[in-house]
Design a protein around this motif. Structure first.
Motif, PDB file in Angstrom:
ATOM      1  N   TYR A 165       0.892  -1.231   0.069  1.00 17.84           N
ATOM      2  CA  TYR A 165       0.091   0.091   0.106  1.00 17.84           C
ATOM      3  C   TYR A 165       1.060   1.276   0.037  1.00 17.84           C
ATOM      4  O   TYR A 165       0.713   2.213  -0.850  1.00 17.84           O
ATOM      5  CB  TYR A 165      -0.838  -0.066   1.065  1.00 17.84           C
ATOM      6  CG  TYR A 165      -1.994   0.997   0.838  1.00 17.84           C
ATOM      7  CD1 TYR A 165      -3.239   0.848   0.270  1.00 17.84           C
ATOM      8  CD2 TYR A 165      -1.886   2.142   1.387  1.00 17.84           C
ATOM      9  CE1 TYR A 165      -4.084   1.947  -0.074  1.00 17.84           C
ATOM     10  CE2 TYR A 165      -2.742   3.447   1.075  1.00 17.84           C
ATOM     11  CZ  TYR A 165      -3.822   3.094   0.516  1.00 17.84           C
ATOM     12  OH  TYR A 165      -4.847   4.031   0.443  1.00 17.84           O
ATOM     13  N   ARG A 168       2.291   1.796  -3.454  1.00 19.94           N
ATOM     14  CA  ARG A 168       1.248   1.939  -4.383  1.00 19.94           C
ATOM     15  C   ARG A 168       0.732   3.449  -4.145  1.00 19.94           C
ATOM     16  O   ARG A 168       0.418   4.128  -5.299  1.00 19.94           O
ATOM     17  CB  ARG A 168      -0.051   1.114  -4.282  1.00 19.94           C
ATOM     18  CG  ARG A 168      -0.170  -0.234  -4.630  1.00 19.94           C
ATOM     19  CD  ARG A 168      -1.041  -1.084  -4.087  1.00 19.94           C
ATOM     20  NE  ARG A 168      -2.320  -0.673  -4.479  1.00 19.94           N
ATOM     21  CZ  ARG A 168      -3.619  -0.755  -3.939  1.00 19.94           C
ATOM     22  NH1 ARG A 168      -3.384  -1.650  -2.592  1.00 19.94           N
ATOM     23  NH2 ARG A 168      -4.729  -0.357  -4.060  1.00 19.94           N
ATOM     24  N   LEU A 179      -6.206  -4.663  -7.145  1.00 18.28           N
ATOM     25  CA  LEU A 179      -5.183  -4.315  -6.005  1.00 18.28           C
ATOM     26  C   LEU A 179      -5.864  -4.167  -4.840  1.00 18.28           C
ATOM     27  O   LEU A 179      -5.719  -4.510  -3.660  1.00 18.28           O
ATOM     28  CB  LEU A 179      -4.225  -3.432  -6.481  1.00 18.28           C
ATOM     29  CG  LEU A 179      -3.262  -3.658  -7.463  1.00 18.28           C
ATOM     30  CD1 LEU A 179      -2.332  -2.586  -7.791  1.00 18.28           C
ATOM     31  CD2 LEU A 179      -2.711  -5.341  -7.256  1.00 18.28           C
ATOM     32  N   ILE A 180      -7.138  -3.128  -4.882  1.00 21.82           N
ATOM     33  CA  ILE A 180      -7.726  -2.532  -3.929  1.00 21.82           C
ATOM     34  C   ILE A 180      -8.506  -3.982  -3.047  1.00 21.82           C
ATOM     35  O   ILE A 180      -8.603  -4.054  -2.107  1.00 21.82           O
ATOM     36  CB  ILE A 180      -8.811  -1.743  -4.156  1.00 21.82           C
ATOM     37  CG1 ILE A 180      -8.268  -0.346  -4.639  1.00 21.82           C
ATOM     38  CG2 ILE A 180      -9.792  -1.288  -2.845  1.00 21.82           C
ATOM     39  CD1 ILE A 180      -9.299   0.568  -5.259  1.00 21.82           C
ATOM     40  N   SER A 183      -6.434  -6.254  -1.523  1.00 21.83           N
ATOM     41  CA  SER A 183      -5.852  -5.500  -0.146  1.00 21.83           C
ATOM     42  C   SER A 183      -6.880  -5.508   0.821  1.00 21.83           C
ATOM     43  O   SER A 183      -6.591  -6.073   1.944  1.00 21.83           O
ATOM     44  CB  SER A 183      -5.495  -4.059  -0.218  1.00 21.83           C
ATOM     45  OG  SER A 183      -5.329  -3.234   0.609  1.00 21.83           O
ATOM     46  N   ILE A 184      -8.056  -5.341   0.627  1.00 17.70           N
ATOM     47  CA  ILE A 184      -9.167  -5.539   1.704  1.00 17.70           C
ATOM     48  C   ILE A 184      -9.509  -6.677   2.001  1.00 17.70           C
ATOM     49  O   ILE A 184      -9.450  -7.202   3.222  1.00 17.70           O
ATOM     50  CB  ILE A 184     -10.498  -4.733   0.915  1.00 17.70           C
ATOM     51  CG1 ILE A 184     -10.283  -3.231   0.999  1.00 17.70           C
ATOM     52  CG2 ILE A 184     -11.686  -4.867   1.972  1.00 17.70           C
ATOM     53  CD1 ILE A 184     -11.296  -2.301   0.198  1.00 17.70           C
TER      54      ILE A 184
HETATM   55  N1  URA Z   1      -8.483   0.407   1.313  1.00 16.49           N
HETATM   56  C1  URA Z   1      -7.557  -0.914   1.521  1.00 16.49           C
HETATM   57  O1  URA Z   1      -7.528  -1.317   2.517  1.00 16.49           O
HETATM   58  N2  URA Z   1      -6.856  -0.967   0.496  1.00 16.49           N
HETATM   59  C2  URA Z   1      -6.709  -0.387  -0.638  1.00 16.49           C
HETATM   60  O2  URA Z   1      -6.057  -0.670  -1.573  1.00 16.49           O
HETATM   61  C3  URA Z   1      -7.460   0.754  -0.754  1.00 16.49           C
HETATM   62  C4  URA Z   1      -8.478   1.052   0.387  1.00 16.49           C
END
Ligand code: URA
Length: 442
Positions: A165, A168, A179-180, A183-184
């Protein structure tokens, strides 16, 4: 395997295999692949996207980059909730005790605020003595004892996400949906819950600007959940206006407590009941939407959700008297009441500018390292689209630094507009995405 070949493969629009993705994530986590190669890979993903299977493989490789929370010893199905971030969004403070009071264990790991959006940990830390730094065992014991704990996410959970993150953020690759989503979802999966409810926000105050993009992200995340047996529901919600009426840490705790005291109605309460009902449905605590909604309303009315919040505060070292005595929360030295300059309707209440204004007052962080002032912020007195008379209080600025007032007032002038005719209200709920498909709600 060489990172450069995988960058080239993605750059040319081909799908990577599971083995290739695992190699990239593992070697990057261990520092064997340098930042510049991971940055190039993220940029290739930004332009070429990823197939569903690749996103699932990326998500699981990220989950496996660190520790996982094991909630198996807690009874029954566990459900988690995540918001993609907004302004005046204190839903977790209400929703977590509310669902816990319904008998469903809530083991919630939350984050801090960044930019114009707030974070649950900062808000909770405005309660004197409240600790969000729980050891894993204490966290689990507390959930076992009272069905509820909210703590900071352990640094060992999905460590590669923090690294990616950060990268990015400075390479123009944050807003890539694969990718979002990875990540989440990697953080939610590693946090251990069986079921997940996502609040995916769109609009001025959200990082996704359109409902269409939020829908796409929601659909990807629901599909990831399905593929890894963590049933997920995504609710798409509007963030053009602030969700609640308070922006700033202690002020948002006060507002959440008013909802828990069953003294405050409005969008914030509505959304908590809606998300909470979806959480109860997912863990089979209720048979249908109506039953869930009524149960949660009852827990607000009979004070059980408020009591659960007080129990959590007490367990985590805070003063539970705060639930009835808001003077225990940090208070700003000064208040300035901004009044309506004309009679009409509130036609603009810009979530982004209001969030940025609260940040300017000191309520939010511009970088991860910035310190914040828990007492400052904004209290909005009139909801969007309501009528207002000239001279009526519109908003109160809670501030500690006199020199900031002039610039804050200048900024607020661009956030708020009073218009002659009632503006069209946008629905809060945009869509509900489940494994069965997407239901548009307006
Ligand atoms: N929130 C996240 O946890 N990850 C992202 O990439 C964007 C928003």
């Amino acid at each position: 395997m060489r990172a450069v070949d995988l960058i080239l493969k993605k750059r040319e629009g081909h799908a990577l295999t599971k083995k290739e993705i695992v190699y990239l994530v593992n070697d990057y986590t261990q520092g064997k692949i340098p930042d510049y190669q991971m940055a190039a890979f993220c940029m290739a993903v930004f332009f070429q996207g990823m197939a569903k299977e690749e996103i699932v493989n990326l998500t699981m490789a990220m989950v496996n980059s660190g520790e996982k929370m094991d909630l198996a010893n807690l009874p029954g199905l566990k459900v988690d909730k995540h918001s993609t971030g907004g302004v005046a969004d204190s839903t977790t403070l209400i929703l977590a005790p509310l669902v816990a009071a319904a008998g469903v264990p809530v083991a919630k790991m939350s984050g801090r605020g960044l930019g114009h959006t707030g974070g649950t940990l900062d808000k909770l830390e405005s309660i004197p003595g409240f600790s969000t730094a729980l050891l894993k065992d204490d966290f689990l014991k507390q959930v076992e004892k009272i069905n509820l704990a909210i703590a900071g996410q352990s640094k060992d959970l999905v460590p590669v996400d923090r690294k990616m993150y950060g990268l990015r953020d400075v390479t123009g690759t944050v807003d890539s949906l694969p990718l979002i989503a990875a990540s989440i979802m990697s953080k939610k999966i590693a946090a251990g819950a069986d079921k997940i409810v996502l609040d995916v926000k769109y609009g001025r105050g959200a990082f996704l600007k359109t409902r269409e993009t939020a829908l796409k992200l929601g659909e990807i995340m629901v599909e990831i959940g399905e593929k890894v047996s963590r049933e997920t529901i995504a609710i798409i919600t509007n963030m053009n206006q602030p969700l609640g009426m308070a922006v700033g840490n202690a002020l948002e705790v006060k507002e959440a407590l008013l909802v828990l005291q069953n003294k405050k109605r409005g969008l914030l309460r509505d959304l908590c009941l809606y998300l909470g009902t979806n959480m109860l449905i997912l863990v089979n605590r209720v048979r249908n939407f109506k039953e869930g909604y009524h149960l949660l309303e009852e827990l607000l009315e009979n004070g059980k959700a408020l009591e659960k919040f007080a129990q959590m505060v007490s367990e985590q070292g805070g003063n539970p008297q705060v639930i009835n005595d808001f003077s225990l929360l940090p208070q700003a030295k000064n208040q300035y009441v901004l009044k309506a300059s004309r009679t009409g309707y509130l036609g603009k209440l810009d979530a982004l500018i209001l969030g940025q204004t609260a940040m300017l007052l000191g309520a939010g962080r511009s970088t991860k390292e910035s310190s914040i002032d828990l007492a400052v912020g904004l209290e909005i007195h009139v909801p969007f689209a309501e009528s207002i008379k000239k001279g009526d209080p519109l908003l109160t600025i809670h501030y500690n630094q006199q020199e900031k007032l002039a610039v804050v007032l200048k900024q607020l002038a661009t956030a708020i507009e009073i218009v002659e005719f009632p503006p069209v209200k946008e629905p809060l709920l945009g869509a509900r995405i489940t494994k069965a498909g997407t239901e548009l709600l307006f």
